[in-house]
Design a protein around this motif. Structure first.
Motif, mmCIF file in Angstrom:
data_model
loop_
_atom_site.group_PDB
_atom_site.id
_atom_site.type_symbol
_atom_site.label_atom_id
_atom_site.label_comp_id
_atom_site.label_asym_id
_atom_site.label_seq_id
_atom_site.Cartn_x
_atom_site.Cartn_y
_atom_site.Cartn_z
ATOM 1 N N GLN A 30 45.834 27.126 74.748
ATOM 2 C CA GLN A 30 45.025 26.577 73.829
ATOM 3 C C GLN A 30 45.659 26.621 72.464
ATOM 4 O O GLN A 30 45.521 25.536 71.709
ATOM 5 C CB GLN A 30 43.626 27.348 73.740
ATOM 6 C CG GLN A 30 42.828 26.927 75.152
ATOM 7 C CD GLN A 30 41.503 27.939 75.066
ATOM 8 O OE1 GLN A 30 41.143 28.415 74.261
ATOM 9 N NE2 GLN A 30 40.887 27.761 76.048
ATOM 10 N N LEU A 31 46.251 27.656 72.018
ATOM 11 C CA LEU A 31 46.795 27.800 70.772
ATOM 12 C C LEU A 31 48.144 26.734 70.606
ATOM 13 O O LEU A 31 48.385 26.075 69.555
ATOM 14 C CB LEU A 31 47.153 29.266 70.297
ATOM 15 C CG LEU A 31 46.112 30.484 70.206
ATOM 16 C CD1 LEU A 31 46.594 31.701 70.128
ATOM 17 C CD2 LEU A 31 45.257 29.914 68.780
ATOM 18 N N LEU A 32 48.839 26.705 71.500
ATOM 19 C CA LEU A 32 49.972 25.861 71.507
ATOM 20 C C LEU A 32 49.655 24.416 71.502
ATOM 21 O O LEU A 32 50.068 23.673 70.794
ATOM 22 C CB LEU A 32 50.768 26.272 72.953
ATOM 23 C CG LEU A 32 52.129 25.189 73.143
ATOM 24 C CD1 LEU A 32 52.905 25.472 71.604
ATOM 25 C CD2 LEU A 32 52.816 25.590 74.431
ATOM 26 N N GLU A 33 48.496 23.781 72.544
ATOM 27 C CA GLU A 33 47.985 22.811 72.324
ATOM 28 C C GLU A 33 47.386 22.210 70.978
ATOM 29 O O GLU A 33 47.856 21.443 70.572
ATOM 30 C CB GLU A 33 46.582 22.706 73.435
ATOM 31 C CG GLU A 33 46.189 21.186 73.531
ATOM 32 C CD GLU A 33 44.974 21.386 74.325
ATOM 33 O OE1 GLU A 33 44.408 20.144 74.622
ATOM 34 O OE2 GLU A 33 44.430 22.204 74.914
ATOM 35 N N SER A 34 46.730 23.223 70.573
ATOM 36 C CA SER A 34 46.387 23.161 69.020
ATOM 37 C C SER A 34 47.294 22.656 68.083
ATOM 38 O O SER A 34 47.355 21.836 67.181
ATOM 39 C CB SER A 34 45.346 24.027 68.472
ATOM 40 O OG SER A 34 44.790 24.026 67.208
ATOM 41 N N ALA A 35 48.224 23.680 67.959
ATOM 42 C CA ALA A 35 49.347 23.400 67.117
ATOM 43 C C ALA A 35 50.241 22.051 67.305
ATOM 44 O O ALA A 35 50.672 21.320 66.471
ATOM 45 C CB ALA A 35 50.512 24.627 67.250
ATOM 46 N N LEU A 36 50.565 21.772 68.706
ATOM 47 C CA LEU A 36 50.903 20.418 68.982
ATOM 48 C C LEU A 36 50.287 19.201 68.396
ATOM 49 O O LEU A 36 50.771 18.226 67.975
ATOM 50 C CB LEU A 36 51.192 20.331 70.680
ATOM 51 C CG LEU A 36 52.230 21.147 70.942
ATOM 52 C CD1 LEU A 36 52.638 21.189 72.555
ATOM 53 C CD2 LEU A 36 53.934 21.078 70.472
ATOM 54 N N MET A 37 49.059 19.413 68.802
ATOM 55 C CA MET A 37 47.791 18.262 68.230
ATOM 56 C C MET A 37 47.925 18.144 66.686
ATOM 57 O O MET A 37 47.832 17.094 66.020
ATOM 58 C CB MET A 37 46.648 18.378 68.714
ATOM 59 C CG MET A 37 46.535 18.220 70.304
ATOM 60 S SD MET A 37 47.507 16.626 70.939
ATOM 61 C CE MET A 37 46.251 15.310 70.272
ATOM 62 N N PHE A 52 55.476 16.778 77.795
ATOM 63 C CA PHE A 52 55.723 18.004 77.602
ATOM 64 C C PHE A 52 55.437 18.899 78.833
ATOM 65 O O PHE A 52 54.312 18.916 79.592
ATOM 66 C CB PHE A 52 54.831 18.820 76.465
ATOM 67 C CG PHE A 52 55.310 20.224 76.052
ATOM 68 C CD1 PHE A 52 56.411 20.667 75.605
ATOM 69 C CD2 PHE A 52 54.305 21.100 76.553
ATOM 70 C CE1 PHE A 52 56.666 22.056 75.316
ATOM 71 C CE2 PHE A 52 54.722 22.561 76.120
ATOM 72 C CZ PHE A 52 55.753 22.850 75.660
ATOM 73 N N ASN A 53 56.121 19.895 79.340
ATOM 74 C CA ASN A 53 56.330 20.588 80.403
ATOM 75 C C ASN A 53 56.354 22.169 80.208
ATOM 76 O O ASN A 53 57.479 22.316 79.543
ATOM 77 C CB ASN A 53 56.944 20.261 81.709
ATOM 78 C CG ASN A 53 56.759 20.970 82.904
ATOM 79 O OD1 ASN A 53 55.805 21.617 83.344
ATOM 80 N ND2 ASN A 53 57.715 20.894 83.768
ATOM 81 N N LEU A 54 55.538 22.893 80.671
ATOM 82 C CA LEU A 54 55.678 24.291 80.136
ATOM 83 C C LEU A 54 55.468 25.150 81.536
ATOM 84 O O LEU A 54 54.713 25.511 81.706
ATOM 85 C CB LEU A 54 54.687 24.886 79.282
ATOM 86 C CG LEU A 54 54.934 26.134 78.656
ATOM 87 C CD1 LEU A 54 55.957 26.488 78.009
ATOM 88 C CD2 LEU A 54 53.439 26.727 77.858
#
Length: 82
Positions: A21-28, A44-46
């Motif tokens: 969720q933190l990564l998604e928020s930073a990317l958005m 994006f693939n993680l």
């Protein structure tokens, strides 16, 4: 360089969810600032793999370009709402 690895596999699903969720928020945020396109976000693939500490140690030694100076267990976050 710091590498964060769960100290007791499997890692708590709630911690993984929080990190994603933190990564998604930073990317958005990068998208909203115009620094990254939504198309790149959607492509994006993680992939995740959680090696044991022994596996990580062996990988670092085999690579030969890094040293392990210190390995400390991560402090677990308390459950939400506490």
């Amino acid at each position: 360089m710091a590498i964060l690895i769960p100290s007791t596999p499997p890692c708590s699903k709630s911690i993984v969810d929080l990190l994603v969720q933190l990564l998604e928020s930073a990317l958005m945020d990068l998208v909203s600032l115009g620094l990254l396109s939504e198309e790149k976000i959607h492509s994006f693939n993680l992939p995740l793999y959680h090696p044991t500490l022994a596996e990580m140690e062996a990988l670092v030694k085999r690579n030969g370009h890094f040293n392990i100076e210190r390995m400390n267990p991560l402090v677990r976050l308390p459950p939400r709402g506490i």
